[in-house]
Design a protein around this motif. Structure first.
Motif, short mmCIF file in Angstrom:
data_model
loop_
_atom_site.label_atom_id
_atom_site.label_comp_id
_atom_site.label_asym_id
_atom_site.label_seq_id
_atom_site.Cartn_x
_atom_site.Cartn_y
_atom_site.Cartn_z
N ILE A 20 0.81 -1.22 0.00
CA ILE A 20 0.00 0.00 0.00
C ILE A 20 0.85 1.27 0.00
O ILE A 20 0.34 2.34 -0.34
CB ILE A 20 -0.98 0.03 1.20
CG1 ILE A 20 -0.22 0.21 2.52
CG2 ILE A 20 -1.83 -1.24 1.23
CD1 ILE A 20 -1.14 0.42 3.71
N TYR A 56 2.06 1.88 -4.17
CA TYR A 56 1.28 1.32 -5.27
C TYR A 56 1.23 2.25 -6.47
O TYR A 56 0.73 3.38 -6.41
CB TYR A 56 -0.14 1.02 -4.79
CG TYR A 56 -1.06 0.47 -5.86
CD1 TYR A 56 -0.95 -0.85 -6.28
CD2 TYR A 56 -2.02 1.28 -6.47
CE1 TYR A 56 -1.77 -1.36 -7.27
CE2 TYR A 56 -2.86 0.77 -7.46
CZ TYR A 56 -2.72 -0.55 -7.85
OH TYR A 56 -3.54 -1.05 -8.84
N TRP A 115 2.73 6.73 -0.72
CA TRP A 115 1.39 7.02 -0.22
C TRP A 115 1.49 7.37 1.26
O TRP A 115 2.12 6.66 2.03
CB TRP A 115 0.46 5.83 -0.43
CG TRP A 115 0.09 5.62 -1.87
CD1 TRP A 115 0.70 4.80 -2.77
CD2 TRP A 115 -0.98 6.26 -2.57
NE1 TRP A 115 0.09 4.88 -3.99
CE2 TRP A 115 -0.95 5.78 -3.91
CE3 TRP A 115 -1.95 7.20 -2.21
CZ2 TRP A 115 -1.86 6.19 -4.87
CZ3 TRP A 115 -2.86 7.62 -3.18
CH2 TRP A 115 -2.82 7.12 -4.48
N LEU A 161 -3.72 8.09 1.41
CA LEU A 161 -4.58 6.91 1.54
C LEU A 161 -5.90 7.31 2.20
O LEU A 161 -5.92 8.19 3.07
CB LEU A 161 -3.88 5.85 2.39
CG LEU A 161 -2.64 5.20 1.76
CD1 LEU A 161 -1.91 4.36 2.81
CD2 LEU A 161 -3.00 4.36 0.55
N MET A 211 -6.57 -0.17 5.19
CA MET A 211 -6.15 -0.37 3.80
C MET A 211 -5.67 -1.79 3.56
O MET A 211 -5.76 -2.30 2.44
CB MET A 211 -5.07 0.64 3.44
CG MET A 211 -5.54 2.10 3.47
SD MET A 211 -7.10 2.40 2.59
CE MET A 211 -6.66 1.96 0.90
N TRP A 229 -9.66 -3.14 -4.07
CA TRP A 229 -8.46 -2.29 -4.05
C TRP A 229 -8.34 -1.49 -5.34
O TRP A 229 -8.12 -0.28 -5.31
CB TRP A 229 -7.22 -3.14 -3.83
CG TRP A 229 -5.94 -2.35 -3.96
CD1 TRP A 229 -5.15 -2.26 -5.06
CD2 TRP A 229 -5.32 -1.56 -2.95
NE1 TRP A 229 -4.07 -1.46 -4.81
CE2 TRP A 229 -4.15 -1.01 -3.52
CE3 TRP A 229 -5.63 -1.25 -1.63
CZ2 TRP A 229 -3.29 -0.17 -2.81
CZ3 TRP A 229 -4.79 -0.41 -0.92
CH2 TRP A 229 -3.64 0.12 -1.49
N MET A 249 -8.34 2.50 -5.45
CA MET A 249 -7.05 3.14 -5.59
C MET A 249 -6.66 3.56 -7.01
O MET A 249 -5.89 4.52 -7.18
CB MET A 249 -5.96 2.23 -5.03
CG MET A 249 -6.04 2.02 -3.53
SD MET A 249 -5.88 3.54 -2.58
CE MET A 249 -4.22 4.05 -3.01
N ARG A 288 -7.76 7.04 -7.88
CA ARG A 288 -7.06 7.94 -6.97
C ARG A 288 -5.62 8.12 -7.42
O ARG A 288 -5.05 9.22 -7.36
CB ARG A 288 -7.12 7.36 -5.54
CG ARG A 288 -6.51 8.23 -4.46
CD ARG A 288 -6.66 7.56 -3.10
NE ARG A 288 -8.04 7.55 -2.68
CZ ARG A 288 -8.57 8.44 -1.83
NH1 ARG A 288 -7.82 9.40 -1.33
NH2 ARG A 288 -9.83 8.36 -1.49
N LEU A 289 -5.00 7.02 -7.87
CA LEU A 289 -3.63 7.08 -8.38
C LEU A 289 -3.53 7.98 -9.60
O LEU A 289 -2.67 8.87 -9.68
CB LEU A 289 -3.17 5.66 -8.72
CG LEU A 289 -1.86 5.51 -9.49
CD1 LEU A 289 -0.67 5.94 -8.63
CD2 LEU A 289 -1.67 4.05 -9.94
#
Length: 417
Positions: A296, A299, A320, A360, A367, A377, A381, A384-385
């Motif tokens: 996490i 990532y 993160w 995060l 998480m 996941w 994510m 968001r990434l």
């Protein structure tokens, strides 16, 4: 200059502990340009929770004897994976930073490092207590597995203790790190982490940096053996430069492994063959806690390669971050990972928050649960990434799993620059 004073917080009774618990420490300096600068760490005494956290593992054992029920053995697991994420949401985040002018004072305060020193024996106590319980109590198979998983989680926290200690220059702290790693039989961690992961982090060359589209289970199969290999390679190279064999007594990995062997062989000799499945589960789950954190923490993040072939210096946006108060107190500020990678020797009490860095949506334990369900996941994510300020949908700036590259490009390619 360190000024001790009593914070003016309400005292509900005459308990003498109130005076201790409400005492804070103010650091101050007369700056030639800025005048008097002061800082008070409001979490100073809350950091003690990091020492007590390993002992929570035995709460299930205490509950077993009190309630005479094996279900009580699940209490530590429920706390970490259920209660802690809820408390992170309840208490929220702390984005405050200590003034840079006062960081030297803050880092010289021995109180903070003593807490990390005291945590090391706690990991040994927990493992021995849990092994004694399994070795002397008639348990069902699922209950034994639950105890082994609990012991593994809290031994995995020993890797976090070693993480904090292993980055520091004093020899005492680096030796304590090796002791902490012996509990989880992960003695190569500090060598691999300090000399390998910090060098290669957020690149395709790092087995400890997860890639977009890579599940935690696929990552585990790459990270655990990859980190082991790199740790041994780095230590072999260090010893060769000194004209020593990799099997030298100066091998820092072997020093930790030797203690691990003494501990685990001793437990088997003392409590019998039931220790074999117990320790196998314990060891694996302790390692998996580190795998979960590594997964996490980076990532999909990727450092830019310069024209000379080298990667750019690691910046806060290559990790993160999480500022959640409760879990950070339990983990020596591990979740302020962005500043840690940008400034590896900085002590936990001094780690900073930055604006516009990857954040995060919950603390680590929350998480972890999301990561254990890959489709969830990715749903949480991936967008968001890609929305990060330094990426903005540009997939060339993302560390992508090669096996998933075509699928990811097809799905998100419209956003690519």
């Amino acid at each position: 200059m360190i000024v001790h004073h009593i914070a003016r917080w309400p005292i509900k009774n005459n308990n003498p502990l109130n005076e201790v618990l409400t005492m804070s420490t103010t650091y101050q300096i007369n700056h030639p340009e800025k005048g008097l600068i002061q800082y008070t760490d409001q979490k100073r005494y809350l950091w003690m929770a990091s020492i007590l956290l390993p002992l929570l593992a035995v709460s299930g054992v205490a509950g077993y004897f009190w309630l005479t029920s094996e279900w009580a053995l699940l209490a530590p697991l429920v706390f970490l994976y259920g209660v802690v994420p809820a408390l992170d949401n309840l208490f929220g985040s702390d984005e405050n930073n200590p003034p840079e002018e006062l960081v030297p004072q803050l880092e010289e305060d021995r109180y903070y490092r003593i807490l990390t020193w005291l945590t090391v024996p706690m990991h040994f106590i927990v493992l021995f207590a849990m092994a004694w319980f399994v070795g002397t109590t008639e348990l069902s198979l699922w209950a034994m597995v639950a105890v082994a998983l609990t012991a593994g989680i809290y031994s995995g926290l020993g890797i976090n203790t070693a993480h904090e200690l292993g980055h520091k220059k004093p020899l005492l702290e680096r030796r304590l790190a090796r002791l902490a790693l012996a509990v989880s039989t992960y003695g190569h961690f500090c060598v691999e982490h300090n000399r390998g992961h910090h060098r290669d982090v957020a690149t395709g060359e790092d087995p400890a940096s997860s890639r977009m589209g890579e599940s935690i289970y696929k990552f585990m199969l790459r990270e655990i053996p990859g980190a082991f290999r790199r740790g041994w390679e780095e230590e072999q190279q260090r010893l060769q430069r000194k004209g020593k064999s990799v099997w030298s007594l100066e091998n820092e990995i072997l020093q930790s492994y030797a203690l691990s062997a003494v501990i685990q062989v001793g437990l088997i000799a003392t409590f019998g063959w039931v220790m074999v499945p117990f320790l196998l589960i314990h060891n694996f789950w302790a390692w998996f806690q580190l795998t979960s954190a590594n997964y996490i923490e980076h990532y999909g993040l990727l450092r830019e390669r310069k024209e000379n072939g080298r990667y750019e210096h690691c910046q806060p946006h290559h990790s993160w971050n999480a500022n959640y108060i409760f879990s950070n107190i339990l983990l020596f500020h591990l979740e302020r990972h962005s500043d840690h990678h940008a400034n590896p020797t900085r002590r936990y009490q001094s780690l900073r928050n930055f604006d516009n860095i990857p954040e995060l949506p919950n603390g680590y334990f929350g998480m972890f649960l999301v990561a254990y369900i890959p489709w969830l996941w990715y749903r949480v994510m991936d967008k968001r990434l890609l929305a990060l300020p330094h990426i903005q949908g540009d997939l060339s700036k993302v560390n992508i799993d090669p096996a998933k590259r075509d699928a990811i490009l097809a799905h998100y390619g419209k956003q690519a620059v």
